[in-house]
Design an enzyme around this catalytic site. Structure first.
Site, short mmCIF file in Angstrom:
data_model
loop_
_atom_site.label_atom_id
_atom_site.label_comp_id
_atom_site.label_asym_id
_atom_site.label_seq_id
_atom_site.Cartn_x
_atom_site.Cartn_y
_atom_site.Cartn_z
N GLU A 1 -16.04 5.59 -11.45
CA GLU A 1 -16.34 4.36 -10.71
C GLU A 1 -17.85 4.12 -10.57
OE1 GLU A 1 -14.05 2.30 -10.40
OE2 GLU A 1 -12.38 3.67 -10.76
N PRO B 1 2.74 4.78 0.97
CA PRO B 1 3.50 5.12 2.17
C PRO B 1 2.59 5.75 3.24
CG PRO B 1 4.59 5.99 0.22
CD PRO B 1 3.27 5.43 -0.23
N ASP C 1 -8.95 -0.38 -18.10
CA ASP C 1 -10.26 -0.74 -18.63
C ASP C 1 -10.16 -1.09 -20.11
OD1 ASP C 1 -11.27 -0.05 -16.19
OD2 ASP C 1 -11.91 1.95 -16.81
N THR D 1 4.14 -0.74 8.53
CA THR D 1 5.13 -1.03 9.57
C THR D 1 4.46 -1.14 10.93
OG1 THR D 1 6.74 0.21 8.26
CG2 THR D 1 7.32 -0.25 10.55
N GLY E 1 0.38 2.61 7.35
CA GLY E 1 0.42 1.84 8.60
C GLY E 1 0.93 0.42 8.46
N GLY F 1 0.84 -1.19 0.00
CA GLY F 1 0.00 0.00 0.00
C GLY F 1 0.87 1.24 0.00
N HIS G 1 -18.98 2.42 -13.66
CA HIS G 1 -18.67 0.98 -13.65
C HIS G 1 -19.72 0.22 -12.81
CE1 HIS G 1 -14.90 0.83 -15.74
NE2 HIS G 1 -14.22 1.54 -14.86
#
Ligand code: ADP
Ligand code: MG
Ligand code: ZN
Length: 506
Positions: free
Chosen positions: A340, A124, A417, A129, A127, A122, A343
């Site tokens: 979105e 930077p 797409d 670490t 979370g 994901g 879609h």
């Protein structure tokens, strides 16, 4: 450091070489009395040279040991899951891992295969670490952590030996969490990887394969760039479980803020829900930074608690000087939502057998600005019309952009797409012998096949465009709802579709 090591190794042959030349020259001269002196000097030089070389060699060993040795002291972290406010999917996977660590025998006894490696990926500051530390804290086991970036520019072999010693120590500890942060630094695709990186990666892969299922040691790694990782790392038996850690949605942002508000007194003007609403696209780290900045402002003011004003001022400070202005971001957010929503709308109408899992305008670590996920029905056969529906569902994002921005202003946001639709059209023609509106299913020339695939794409595009026109009010409402909530489920989409255009439910 590596250069001094190399010099140390080269010194011994050099000294010997000079001595041999010296001896040779001496041998050319006629023998005289007093020649014992140069021979004595020679012997002394030889001994000195060897001592020097040995000293260098010793230092090299020491260097190697120092670079290869310091696998950090492992401790049980203080952090717990209650300090992490991540999405439910990620946290439930983490909870599973706690069970694996605590009761590996139970899983082994049941024949359940424990994942060898788990990759958190994901953006930077989301979370990753923190989650890895919390896993060890929650399971009550030592946390062995290294950072991939520390392995760069190492002397060949050092990285590999460091990996081996890391695993050896974890194994000795019994139950443990091994964490390799920024694994992309070691595990990049093999285009131009150096020897040292190759060896380090191989050591990691072989340590992971040598693992026993019942050991109660979990290997976790994190990366911001899963797309750059070598496939070898993601294969079965390696990092075969992957957990995406996305940017937090509205609800999660509020939770993260409340985690970090525990140690920071707030006055009654502060409403964390409204702070969460004003911080779209903020990562956990940025939210923490925001409250920290606000706390500093409160102290400067001489106040004993943080006020809403402090948070607003801190927000201005944080946003100031950002490369993307809030206005642009607002536009991008709207465009993403419309894309979105389209879609999702098309999925609900054209593919009623699929179930919509999630529609989101939270950017992903894979670089998408948003996504809509649907689970297809479990069946073997797909009809022509249904496949055309899939093409339309894929192409409708671009159609949405066309309607909003005009055909000259469409963006590069529909790249995936278009690729997906084109691939499907190709397969329909070439593999499944499906032609649009034709009775003769078999085409053998490439130009004919290309033309047929092109025709499928056109039909899909028309279908998508028609849908947006016929369902414009529903599409716009779904867009608004998505902008407000950021993440929607199937019921939201269906409610929007079924509701009358002005319904407050939507
Ligand atoms: P990453 O490793 O993904 O880059 P970090 O774990 O280093 O992110 O996050 C940095 C800091 O941001 C954490 O120490 C924590 O204070 C805060 N943070 C990030 N995500 C969360 C979260 N989901 N819940 C609570 N705090 C978070
Ligand atoms: Mg990190
Ligand atoms: Zn799309």
């Amino acid at each position: 450091m590596p250069s001094s090591i190399k010099r140390g190794r080269a010194l011994l042959p050099c000294t010997l070489c000079i001595l041999f030349i010296f001896l040779f020259l001496l041998g050319q001269r006629p023998a005289q009395t007093g020649d014992a002196l140069p021979y004595g000097l020679l012997l002394a030089a030889l001994v000195l040279g060897m001592l020097l070389a040995a000293g260098r060699e010793k230092r090299r060993e020491h260097d190697l040991a120092r670079m290869g040795g310091p696998v950090p002291m492992a401790q049980i972290p203080q952090v717990r899951f209650c300090d992490v406010a991540a999405n439910e999917e990620a946290m439930s996977s983490m909870q599973d891992l706690v069970d694996f660590i605590r009761r590996p025998e139970a899983f082994a006894g049941m024949g359940a295969r424990i994942p060898r490696g788990v990759l958190l990926h994901g953006l930077p500051g989301t979370g990753k670490t923190l989650m890895a530390r919390a896993l060890a804290g929650e399971a009550g086991v030592p946390f062995f952590a290294v950072n991939g970036a520390d392995f760069v520019e190492m002397y060949v072999g050092v990285g590999a030996s460091r990996i081996r010693s890391l695993f050896a120590k974890a194994r000795k500890a019994g139950r443990a969490v091994i964490f390799i942060d920024e694994i992309d630094a070691i595990g990049k695709k093999r285009d131009n990887r150096s020897d040292e990186r190759e060896q380090t990666l191989n050591a990691l892969l072989s340590e992971m394969s040598g693992f026993h299922q019942h050991q109660g040691v979990v290997v976790l790694a994190a990366t911001n760039r899963i797309d750059t990782l070598d496939e070898a790392l993601l294969r079965a038996g390696r990092f075969d479980r992957q957990i995406e850690v996305p940017l937090p949605g509205l609800r999660e942002r509020e939770l993260i803020l409340s985690v970090h508000a525990r140690t920071r007194p707030m006055d009654s003007t502060v409403d964390l829900a409204s702070v969460a609403a004003q911080t779209p696209l903020f990562s956990g780290a940025r939210l923490e930074g925001l409250l920290n900045e606000a706390a500093i402002l409160a102290v400067k003011r001489g106040s004993s608690s943080i006020s809403r004003q402090d948070i607003d001022t801190a927000m201005d400070t944080l946003l100031f000087g950002q490369e993307r202005s809030p206005l642009q971001r607002q536009e991008e957010r709207h465009l993403t939502a419309a894309h979105e929503a389209a879609h999702a709308l098309a999925t609900a109408i054209l593919l009623p057998e699929s179930s919509i899992r999630k529609v989101s305008i939270i950017p992903t670590g894979r670089g998408a600005a948003g996504y809509s996920m649907a689970t297809p029905p479990e069946k073997l056969f797909h009809r022509k019309q249904e496949l055309l529906g899939h093409i339309a569902v894929a192409l409708i994002g671009r159609e949405a952009e066309m309607l909003i921005l005009g055909s000259d202003n469409v963006t590069n946001g529909a790249a995936n797409d278009i690729e997906k639709a084109a691939m499907l059209a190709q397969r329909m023609v070439c593999e499944w012998g499906m032609l649009p509106g034709s009775e003769e299913p078999y085409l053998f020339s490439q130009p004919q096949k290309d033309a047929a695939a092109q025709r499928w794409l056109q039909l899909g595009q028309q279908l998508a465009a028609g849908l947006l026109t016929s369902h414009r009010p529903q599409w716009e409402q779904l867009t608004r709802l998505l902008l407000e909530k950021e993440v929607l489920g199937e019921s939201d989409v269906l409610a929007c579709l079924g509701a009358a255009p002005e319904s407050p439910a939507c």
